[in-house]
Scaffold this motif. Sequence first.
Motif: not given
Lengths: 587, 280, 550, 325
Positions: A164-166, B63-65, B109-112, B195-196
């Motif tokens: 599930r991780r990005d 539902g956008k993602s 979304q999450d760059p990390f 960028v969020s």
Amino acid sequence: MRLRSWLPTSGKVLAGLVIVVVFALVAIVGPMVAQYGPRASGPEVLAPPSAAHWFGTTQTGQDVFAQFVYGARVSLAVGVFAGVVSQVVSIVVGVIGGYFRGLVDDGMYILTAVFLVMPGMPLLIVLTGYLPSRGMISVAVVIAITSWAGSARVLRAQTMSLRRRDFVEAARATGESRVRIIVSEIMPNALPLIASGFLFSVITGILSEAGLSFLGLGSLTSTSWGTMLYFAQNAQAFLIGAWWWFVPPGLAIAIIGAGLALINFGIDEYANPRLRTGKSRAKSAPAPLAAATAEEPHSPVPDQEPQIRPGGSQADPVIEVAGLTVDYDTAEGRVHAVKDVSLTVRRGELLGLAGESGSGKSTLTNTITRLLRPPAEVTGGSVTYHRRGTGAQQEPVDLLHLPADELRRFRWTELSIVFQSAMNALNPVMRISAQFDDVLRVHRPQMRPAARLELARTMLTRVGIDPERVSAYPHELSGGMKQRVAIAIALVCDPDVIVMDEPTTALDLLVQREVLDQVMALQEEFGFAIIFTTHDLSLLLEVSDTIAVMQQGRLVEYGAAMDVYTDPRHPYTQTLLRSLSDLGALV
Amino acid sequence: MTAIETEPASPTAEVVLEARDLVKDFAGRRRGLRRERMRAVDQVSLQLRRGEVTALVGQSGSGKSTVGRLLAQLLPPTSGQILLHGTPVAATSGRAFIRYTGAVQMTLQDPFASLNPVHRVDHVLGRALAIHGRARGRDQVHEQSLALLEKVELTPPERYLHRFPHELSGGERQRISFARALAAQPQVLLADEPVSMLDVTIRKEMLDLLDSLRRSENLAVLYITHDLGSARAYSSRTLVMYHGVVVERGSSAAVIDDPQHEYTRRLLAAAPNPRRRLAG
Amino acid sequence: MRTRRLTTAAAALTGAALILSACSGGGNEGGGDGTGEVQPLTIHANSANTYQRNFNPFSASVLHGARGYIYEPLVASSPQMDEPVPWLAESVEFNDDGTMMTYTLRDGVTWSDGEDFTAEDVAFTFNLFVDEPATNLAALDVVEARATDDLTVEIDFSEPMFAFEHAVGNTLIVPEHIWADVEDPMEDTNEDPVGTGPFLLEDFSQQLYTMTKNEDYWAADEVQVEQLRYPANTDQTFTTSLQSGEIDWSGGFVANVEDIFVAQDPDNRGYWYPGGGLVSLTPNTQEAPFDDPQLREALSLAMDREQISEVAMQGYTPPAHPTGLPMPAYESSLSAEYADAAYSRDVEAANDLLDEAGYEMGADGVRTTPDGEPMSYPLEIPSDWVDWVTISQLLVEQFAEVGIEITPQGVSFDSWVETRNSGSFDLTISATAIGQSPFDMYRSMMSSEYASDGAVRQNFSRFYDDAADAALDDYAATADEAEQQAALDTLEQIFVEELPLVPMIQSPNWFQYNTEHWEGFPNEDDPYAFGAPFQNPDIMIVLRHLTPAQ
Amino acid sequence: MKYLLRKVALYAFIAWSAITLNFLIPRLMPGDPVTLLVERMEGRIEPEAMAAIAESYGITDDPLHVQYWTYLGNLFQGDLGLSIGFHPTPVAEIVMGALPWTLGLVGITTIISFVIGTGLGVVLAWRRGSWSDHALPTLTFLNAVPYFWMALILVLVFSVNLGVFPVAGAYDVNIDRAWSWEFVSSVLYYGTLPAITIVIASFAGWVLNMRNMTVTVLGEDFVTLAEAKGLPKRMVLVNYAARNAILPSVTGFALALGAVVGGSMLTEVIFNYPGVGYTLFQAVQNHDFPLMQGLFLIISLAVIVANLLADIVYIFLDPRTRAEA
């Protein structure tokens, strides 16, 4: 220097490695050193350790040292072989089940559950009892069959969370194949678990082999530590005091088991930094700081003097921070997380503390709330609290040096906190009522239970929640409701100051607005001061009386919200506002 | 359900990717023998044009993602069609999927979280190049990787090639994500909340980068965000989603400056804005 | 228990799981068990953690004491005893062809519930063997038994029974008035046994059962022991209990018995391990190359039995006699030719013999058969039989000197039995029980009546020889002792010359005693019976020799 | 409720697997009980007698599925067959005789070691970073010591050399088995050393587990908040940290019951303790298939029931599972 950087920093891991390496050497080199064969019988029967027989001899005149070193080979080989087989099975079952889900996973899950629940040792014994050939390999396979399930379950859970991780999603979006995703993306991240599971299976393998052999169910035609114990037991070595026969193998099993467990410890600590002890714990820099050191090359450096103007409120001060400096000890040396910060929170005021990640705002609020944890350390400055009222009580309180019991009394009655994510701030296994109740029991001991419950209900009503929900568990509430509950709990002792650490960040826009409105209304009603931290400057500008902008541990701008908005003086503030404007946030 | 069409777009540029009546149901809780269906995306249609940024705005759970993932073919739609250059494509696995990803790339979304902590930057880019056959041999891969890093303004590129994600800041990581997507030389970039998770100052840089890439690569960009302000600033067209349905669509300026749908208005009203205080 | 399996299957016979041991607790010291007169006799016959109440004499797991002390035979005979002792029967006669036996019973015997013991009970017992074959533990070919009067019983057999007189005589008799009502004699645990014997079951718990003297016993005067105690002990606790003097009479393997047991009280404590069976290297004589008697002879010459005895058996049991017969039990049955025979190792002779027979020595020190096969053989043994494991290791070293490679492989007991019985082996190790007579032993080692396409139950080396069969038949067909001895002489000669098995060591009859409370146990100097407390009917004889210690 | 039903279904399946496995293992493996029994009788049995014996042991040539149905049928009547090693005692009787001893010894010691272990684990977690960290290597060592070796050493020291405890057994056989103080105290006295062995050999695992879990939970926001609330340390530790940290241990505890029954087997063997473990050991040594099967089945079912109970307890301990239902 180069070599040292390769050595593990944890003493435990080092000790474990040394033990394992020593035993591996014994197993490899030992048989070359031993002067006798492990089975060769000699004329000296039951001789204690001597120059001729380093570990003495057995009942049939066999050399215990030779048996010990050859036994090391077999015992370790069985352990490692069982570990490998068991780990391969658990990887296949766990990772594949966890990745593909659906029917495959259901099948694998049930299979795992069956083997997990079925009692291992009895199954092992029954299977071995039926085993036609008692070779060490078959024993190892049986051990593996009965021991893979625990590891498979953990791996499955880990895989499910990893998939599930990005980065897995991202790899898929890049066009990576499933096999490659499993092998190259998921497995490396499950490696600590696999390694730890492997070590655990090796321990289990060695112990099981010893146990089985000791019961006479192993392969007595090979020499292992277990069979040594079996023969020693059979010859009543205990009764005749032949300690040299049974002490070495048993002790060796215990020591190598401990060695492997110590390495496992290191892996656990690596995977879960919270578990670290002593020095290694101090060296692991906490998250905010890690972000601070990985500086954004594009951020302007706070080279200019802080821009301090009067705040948005003229009321009496409640909390005064003066010249506060907080340092972290890290592997790279001392880092200032907060540097020479002075600011004042006044009664009934909303002080907005703005700053991006790593700016030190959390360190600052943690210092005020006395929740700072090592390796952070206050190295300068003071935090003073001014009580309400007159006379002797008005004696300012030195918050940083408050004794433990006074600190406990101070907490929540004078200053309470609302955390960023309410999901984590509420104890998941306690009802909402109980989380009100324990505060009141401690701080309002004279209150009766019924009164406490009534107060909790009242507080919920205040934050716009149906008082009936007082008996709900946190997971039964939505995110916004949880945050309101957290605020209600923060209000219950009528504190002077509430520290709100990004209280709305995790909420959706519409909910955030509702919660904010609620907070403003409550502040109006109760008159507490708020220290409100967020990275959302536009939000702060809208709600705060006074704004403090922090950058890299320093206070760069302080002043009434509208002054800061209309006339930012520090370049950093100006950049922030310009960015906001460009992003369409200040339209 | 039809969305409020605030202002019809001027169909100038070529449509690269199109969604027609996309529906996505997820299995929900089991109720007795029946499993409840949760409709995450309901009859969503949209067009992405070459060289144009389209914003998809909505709160979490709107539902956008999911629309983004459907367009990336990471999820199969329950019904509806996805057309690439006018041709319906349904390829969630195998070679067809890889071919599809050669044209349509997505960033998360999450760059990390979107970079695997165990892989260095060169591995990440090298894989992306290899999958889509954009570079052969070590030298070519190296060269191309450096070019990609330069494209996302990570200079000097050599400095970044051998770093692990944890050695990079959030903004740098998001740039690597962009570079990885660009490695495929795609025509469409689906940017899910790019960028969020970033600090305000970085957000602007990132969106500027996205915009310049759109121009230089002539990309069709879907900018998925919850932030109406940045949608207004960086996209030409905006779609607003609520509970799986596109409730409002039109040119960004029209949608945001003069919202017609109740929901869009509420969103705008809830956004923090110190102006309001000045005015009040 | 593990070790003892090698030795006497009799130990395993009555339930390998059962153990007895002794702890005479504090209450018994200095004065007795409540009678105030005589010390109880504490016995360890077999290792057991717990007892299950089972006094069914037909059951394989019957508790010790039931056979012999509760249920008694017609005539007691044992290989170690000089003469059979009339017990419930006073005499026996054969008809001419040996197919009918007539027993005349002792008068005045009663069952412990007061009923009279009669010929009907004996007839019932033998007829039970016909009706319920599973109860026929000795495999007697009974046709019918009938009581001709109160004290006379006639039993018809389908074969001459001259060779099986001892087996028939040792049959334990059960009361008809009780067993007639037992639905399935094999599935009855007979919890409250009624027998004719000197003892009555007194008390039972899972950890201890006791028997008390039957004052109405027909030979009550001969028995001085008042109480028997069988405490449960495992191998481990048995040794410690033995060491601390809590056991008067035991039969189990004790490592270092001199140090652990005897040395604590040399005046009272002792052990005697007479030969009670045979342990042999067992070749498959139906398959090449071990169908070659010369090869078997060479193995025998290459074998160092002294070393095996000393190292594997701690010297407790001597090397086998070349006739395979256990000593001293069957000493009197030896033919004159072999009276003084003994093995001696001769590696050179073995090598010569092998060279001569065409087994060529290879460069790697391993011979090849005339067929060109390397002489390397796995040796399967039950993996938990310690002494056999040690023996197999010694054989590796010993046979290496003549160019034959042995690879010991530990397998499960089941697997070993399977391999051994089905003949799917080249070499294995097997044990032969002492049986009732030398005839019994030779029959089980050389008779072709056990031949089978599938699994065999005896004669595991599958040695089939007409001369041996003829000699066995001769023995069985006559009641004349001289003729029987002549047949035995032939069998001994065949055994020595043909080596159907390669005898290694005698298996001992484990027996330790402590005369602190009771004396009169058999020993090397007075070998009137086997001493092991699991050995029937010897225990009945031993009991009558016991007198309170001075 | 649905959560519970799902669990019940899963455990029912596991129980069925155990039952079936139990049926299959002996039939797939070589070895034939009758041959083995005859082996014990020194092979003096004639073939017809063997057939009779086979019948009396319920061994038939029926097709597997027929045997399976018979097996299941018998099982549901509580008929586990007759033991071979203790023939003709019914297996059920032997199992029932052994079960109380194991439940008493292992059950109590497991609870003791769980309580000591988790308690100590919480304390070590709370005091981490201090001297207490040095206890960890010792604990890992204790955790790795083979049960049986520890038992042997303890016997050697306390029973053989010092004579403080009896060498073996469950009680003094000279005492009447009755609910008298004399008997009970004897049982306790004899049980002390085995109990100490089991506790020493097993508590360290709980300590390590609980310490890790507690340390992890201590980092959670709600624990920090509890501290910020000004609650007394003990309250924070017990109500917030330990209360949450113990959740995984509950399942672990149930699973461990299986391991402990197995692990204690060796202890039972060494102490001559008449429990399930020793009986299983004997059954294996005697090739007593029915007894082995019966014991394995009973142990499996006991563990399955323990797991189910743990899951039920879990519902009470963790309200979130109720939401999943």
